[in-house]
Design a protein around this motif. Structure first.
Motif, PDB file in Angstrom:
ATOM      1  N   ALA A   1       0.817  -1.222   0.000  1.00  0.00           N
ATOM      2  CA  ALA A   1       0.000   0.000   0.000  1.00  0.00           C
ATOM      3  C   ALA A   1       0.847   1.266   0.000  1.00  0.00           C
ATOM      4  O   ALA A   1       0.336   2.351  -0.289  1.00  0.00           O
ATOM      5  N   LEU A   2       2.137   1.155   0.340  1.00  0.00           N
ATOM      6  CA  LEU A   2       3.017   2.316   0.385  1.00  0.00           C
ATOM      7  C   LEU A   2       4.023   2.275  -0.760  1.00  0.00           C
ATOM      8  O   LEU A   2       4.544   1.218  -1.108  1.00  0.00           O
ATOM      9  N   GLN A   3       4.290   3.438  -1.310  1.00  0.00           N
ATOM     10  CA  GLN A   3       5.250   3.532  -2.405  1.00  0.00           C
ATOM     11  C   GLN A   3       6.663   3.639  -1.850  1.00  0.00           C
ATOM     12  O   GLN A   3       6.911   4.331  -0.868  1.00  0.00           O
TER      13      GLN A   3
ATOM     14  N   SER B   1      -1.225  18.600   2.514  1.00  0.00           N
ATOM     15  CA  SER B   1      -0.286  17.538   2.145  1.00  0.00           C
ATOM     16  C   SER B   1       1.127  18.084   2.064  1.00  0.00           C
ATOM     17  O   SER B   1       1.348  19.257   1.763  1.00  0.00           O
TER      18      SER B   1
ATOM     19  N   TYR C   1       5.386  13.294  -4.721  1.00  0.00           N
ATOM     20  CA  TYR C   1       4.815  12.172  -3.966  1.00  0.00           C
ATOM     21  C   TYR C   1       4.222  12.692  -2.654  1.00  0.00           C
ATOM     22  O   TYR C   1       4.922  13.356  -1.876  1.00  0.00           O
ATOM     23  N   ASP C   2       2.955  12.390  -2.411  1.00  0.00           N
ATOM     24  CA  ASP C   2       2.347  12.704  -1.123  1.00  0.00           C
ATOM     25  C   ASP C   2       2.983  11.779  -0.081  1.00  0.00           C
ATOM     26  O   ASP C   2       2.913  10.549  -0.207  1.00  0.00           O
TER      27      ASP C   2
ATOM     28  N   LYS D   1       2.173  10.801   2.725  1.00  0.00           N
ATOM     29  CA  LYS D   1       1.293   9.845   3.406  1.00  0.00           C
ATOM     30  C   LYS D   1       1.235   8.507   2.683  1.00  0.00           C
ATOM     31  O   LYS D   1       0.880   7.494   3.270  1.00  0.00           O
ATOM     32  N   SER D   2       1.588   8.512   1.400  1.00  0.00           N
ATOM     33  CA  SER D   2       1.539   7.272   0.612  1.00  0.00           C
ATOM     34  C   SER D   2       2.921   6.672   0.407  1.00  0.00           C
ATOM     35  O   SER D   2       3.079   5.734  -0.368  1.00  0.00           O
TER      36      SER D   2
END
Length: 563
Positions: free
Chosen positions: A309-311, A376, A382-383, A385-386
């Protein structure tokens, strides 16, 4: 564990066989019926062999049980430590270090004692207790019923005092945590304690916490000390009654002397497992309270970990963007409000503002130590949070205002940002940070142990090592939180020269109160009460009415004048 429990069971079987061997075997058969000296000799040799076998079994059981218990606690300790490393900064802001250290030491010790000793003992004495009950009913069920009258009374005493022991144990470990927190604060700030002659106040705080711990400990001890003699008194009273009734049965011929001896031996054995189970029950209660606290710690929410789920952030250029960011450590008390700005790759930006303006909070968000409540924070689009935090932090170099060194060598302290770095790379980083010369003058050079938190080095030396550490990581974003605040003028000039070299091709974010450091920036962002109130170059802002010009003349300029 199954191997250990086998020896526990075997030890119980041997213990249960001994009374029958001596009572019905030796007294009734050998002495009173067979009257054979050679048979008596064989039985005696067999009894010694049985005791020797029991000793071997006890050794095997103790070693194997402790091995399993120690391994379990070692793994649990490693799991808790790993969990602590994954917890967010917000967790540490709400907890005292002494409390966490208490979880890792005192609570782990309570669990360790229960696992290595109490579990095996509880299983062993439970089997002995069951075996004794079966044996006495088989020998004389009427006497057994008389004996068992006392067991409910003993159980009532265990239940009543057990709950008190558990409650006092929980409070005791909390008080120990309080005491550890006071010790940690004092040792961590020993320079301040001595400078302000706070020894008396510190001693008073520690003594108060120490006495509270003593008071709660003694209440727990009182409950434990009361429990064992009460239970033993109940059991011994029952045994005396049984001896009187059993003697009458022997006199009328309904019970042999050997059977009475075996019965009394088993009844004597009955007090030991009940007493031992009572003792270990108290230890298990303490361990249960400790386990609950450890369990609550393990349930604390960790930082986001690497997952699908995370980049994973690729190699970045260093563009940082805040979009309408708001953040508060405590609900209703905002630290940042609607903050928006962009830092381009390779740009050097200085964050300026009065104390409490939100400067350090802002860089904490860039490193994703916290997530914004609104808006953000983006790096290269890239955000955050991700994004996997570790993939981000590997590309950020942080030099804090109060640099922390570990109790290892200077070289190892520099290399914590890149453990695989070669010695030549470590030296190059130290040279860039103008730390090489003073390091080589130390007794063991780069192999000199820094001492706990770098206590053997000056503030300026620690800061230059921290800068070398950041340089070695080759970060795309370099954050300096008042990194020159502890340096003398000569060292500051050298560091400025080093920063001019290493900032090429990197995004640099400075938090500074010295004008000479601020003027290194391509752009200055001025914060006040959590908001961006001004942006521009030093030349532009110093000529424009506003907070920056006032800070420059009243604070920045004043500091420079006093330098």
């Amino acid at each position: 564990m199954a191997f250990s429990l086998f020896f526990v069971a075997l030890q119980a079987v041997i213990a249960l066989a001994i009374p029958l061997l001596f009572g019905k075997g030796i007294i009734d058969y050998v002495l009173l019926e067979a009257r054979e000296p050679r048979l008596l000799a064989l039985v005696a040799i067999g009894a010694v062999g049985l005791i020797a076998l029991k000793g071997l079994v006890v050794y095997a059981q103790t070693y194997s049980m402790n091995f399993v218990g120690q391994r379990l606690v070692t793994d649990l300790r490693a799991r808790v430590y790993d969990h602590l490393l994954k917890l967010p900064l917000d967790f540490y802001a709400r907890r005292r270090s002494g409390e966490l250290i208490s979880r890792m030491t005192n609570d782990m010790a309570a669990v360790q004692q229960a696992v290595t000793m109490s579990i095996g003992e509880v299983v062993h004495y439970s089997l002995v207790l069951i075996g004794v009950l079966v044996a006495i009913f088989w020998l004389h069920w009427q006497l057994a019923l008389i004996s068992l009258v006392v067991l409910p009374l003993a159980a009532l005493a265990v239940s009543r005092y057990g709950s008190r022991i558990r409650a006092f144990s929980a409070r005791m470990h909390e008080r120990i945590g309080d005491m550890a927190a006071v010790v940690g604060e004092t040792i961590g700030a020993i320079r301040v304690v001595k400078a302000f002659t706070m020894e008396g106040l510190s001693r008073s705080r520690f003594q108060e916490a120490n006495e509270r711990s003593f008071a709660v400990s003694m209440k727990s001890v009182q409950a434990q000390a009361t429990l064992k003699p009460v239970v033993e008194l109940i059991l011994v009273t029952g045994m005396v009654v049984v001896l009187w009734a059993g003697g009458r049965e022997v006199l009328v011929g309904r019970l042999s002397v050997g059977e009475l001896m075996s019965f009394l031996a088993y009844l004597g054995m009955l007090s030991q497992p009940v007493s031992a189970l009572t003792h270990h029950f108290a230890l298990v209660q303490q361990a249960a309270a400790a386990g609950e606290r450890i369990g609550r710690l393990l349930q604390e929410q960790t930082e986001p970990q690497a997952s699908a789920a995370l980049q994973t952030l690729p190699r970045i250029t260093g563009r940082v963007e805040f979009q309408n960011v708001s953040f508060a450590y405590e609900p209703g008390t905002p630290v940042l409000e609607d903050v928006s700005f962009t830092v381009e790759p390779g740009e050097t930006v200085a964050l300026v503002g009065p104390s409490g303006a939100g400067k350090s909070t802002l860089v904490n968000l860039i490193a994703r130590f916290y997530d914004p409540d609104a808006g953000s924070v983006r790096v290269d689009g890239y955000d955050l949070k991700s994004v996997d935090p570790r993939s981000l932090r590997r590309q950020i170099g942080l030099v804090p205002q109060d640099p922390v060194l570990f109790g290892v060598s200077i070289a190892e302290n520099i290399a914590v940002s890149r453990p695989d770095a070669k010695m030549e790379e470590i030296r190059q980083a130290a040279e860039l940070a103008y730390a090489h010369d003073f390091i080589t003058r130390l007794p063991a050079g780069y192999d000199t142990v820094a001492g706990e938190r770098g206590a053997s080095l000056s503030g300026g030396q620690r800061q230059r090592i921290a800068i070398a550490r950041a340089i070695l990581a080759d970060p795309r974003i370099l954050i300096l939180d008042e990194a020159t605040s502890a340096l003398d003028s000569e060292s500051e000039v050298a560091i400025h020269a080093a920063l001019q070299r290493i900032r090429q091709g990197r995004t640099v974010i400075l938090i500074a109160h010295r004008a000479s450091t601020v003027m290194m920036a391509d752009r200055i962002i001025v914060l006040d009460r959590g908001r961006v109130v001004q942006q521009g170059t030093h030349q532009e802002l110093s000529q424009r009415p506003g907070l920056y010009r006032r800070l420059y003349h009243e604070l920045l300029g004043g500091l420079e004048a006093g330098a």
